[in-house]
Design an enzyme around this catalytic site. Sequence first.
Site, mmCIF file in Angstrom:
data_model
loop_
_atom_site.group_PDB
_atom_site.id
_atom_site.type_symbol
_atom_site.label_atom_id
_atom_site.label_comp_id
_atom_site.label_asym_id
_atom_site.label_seq_id
_atom_site.Cartn_x
_atom_site.Cartn_y
_atom_site.Cartn_z
ATOM 1 N N HIS A 60 0.875 -1.175 0.000
ATOM 2 C CA HIS A 60 0.000 0.000 0.000
ATOM 3 C C HIS A 60 0.907 1.218 0.000
ATOM 4 C CE1 HIS A 60 -3.641 -2.368 0.855
ATOM 5 N NE2 HIS A 60 -2.794 -3.155 1.516
ATOM 6 N N HIS A 236 -2.663 -12.611 1.182
ATOM 7 C CA HIS A 236 -2.397 -12.754 2.623
ATOM 8 C C HIS A 236 -3.176 -13.872 3.324
ATOM 9 C CE1 HIS A 236 -5.858 -10.076 2.585
ATOM 10 N NE2 HIS A 236 -5.167 -8.966 2.487
ATOM 11 N N ASP A 309 2.240 -6.951 2.458
ATOM 12 C CA ASP A 309 1.047 -6.180 2.822
ATOM 13 C C ASP A 309 1.482 -4.917 3.588
ATOM 14 O OD1 ASP A 309 -1.520 -5.319 3.065
ATOM 15 O OD2 ASP A 309 -2.204 -6.944 4.363
#
Length: 432
Positions: A60, A236, A309
């Site tokens: 992200h 994930h 992640d």
Amino acid sequence: MSTLAIRGGTVIDARGSRRADVVIGDEGTILAVGSGLTADHALDAGGCFVAPGLVDLHVHLRQPGNEEAETIDTGARAAALGGFTAVVAMPNTDPAMDCVSVISEVRALGESAICEVVPSAAISVGRQGEALAPMAELVRAGVRIFTDDGDGVQDDKLMRTALDYASSLAHLCPGETIVLAQHCEVESLSKGGYMHEGSWSSWLGIPGQPSEAEELMVMRDIALCRLTGARVHFQHMSTAGSISMIRAAKAAGLPVTAEAATHHFSLTDACCQSYDPVYKVHPPLRTDADVEAVKAGLADGTIDAIATDHAPHTPKSKQQTFADAPPGMLGLETAFAVANTYLDMPIESLLGAMSWRPAAICGLNGNHGGPIEEGSAGNLTVIDPNAAWTVSAAELASRSSNTPYEGMALRGRVRHTIYKGEAVVIDGVAQR
Ligand code: DOR
């Protein structure tokens, strides 16, 4: 032309390992691999592995829209320091990456970054799970990975349509694959839960999310994969049940792949006893048995890739109660060291899960993931597997500091990263 030699290391790629020097030209191509090579400049790789650059399928970067937490520039710097030469950016930006104009903006910002930034695009408009994003246009613009990450696609019919539609778009990118990646979370079960539902959540009085919130969507998407034949990637994966379903789906020949995040094989729900929201993440940290299942899934190849992640959040947003703080934790700068410290895997398999296997999943294997030979792209990482260090959030390049590994002793550190032939990290220091 200026040339760069990486000298004295052990070269490891999908073909195996050998002692060799590597010379790269400044136009970004490997010129030679062999012994006793010299060049205009040299980097020491003594005691290190020289591997294809790491590839992260799941980061992200927060731009556009939440530049206080991270930018493409700072996130890419964190990635390069972590040995990554390519990262796949998730679409839960503001606005969401659900149309060509936002994808083009992300690509333009990525041009000057010190690793490759590959945008994924949302499956649904605004990631709202109601109408499909303009997938054909996005595929024509070069997007190969779609996901609503941050949320799973709740509507079964919409997900089926997205998979059918992805298959029908194959002619737009012959020889390449369009992948639909899923954040598996059935919201009607997870809503109102802030950690894993189990004995720790009961003890702490924090409402939990059951494993089944993830597993029911894994089960559905395996069924939809069987129905449509489209490529599905599971993001994930965190529970023993998810991993055994994916193992069975692969054994049945279905075109599925999966990733595990570093925190899901190194931390458990017991961390939440501090009530520190740095341990809040979706999917949540699970039990010891789940951690063991993730490790077993990585060891037998059920889980193809290790991802981070990487989810930066500002100190202000994380300084709230466990319930109110946003989920997510940093991962890029600690990923290799966490994997190297916590996994008992041969280094070739570990690097495969962090480099050539994720590169193949997202179609980057022309430029990332090796092999390390004359003519290949000069995207490399040089890692000292024995270097011991202690994580300090203050020293991380990310604009945020929400690492769950603060103060932890890890083993394995990136010494140099070479991106497009340029030494962007030298001796653990980013060069720009
Ligand atoms: O913990 C998480 N944080 N899980 C997600 O799926 C989204 C991410 C974020 O964007 O912060």
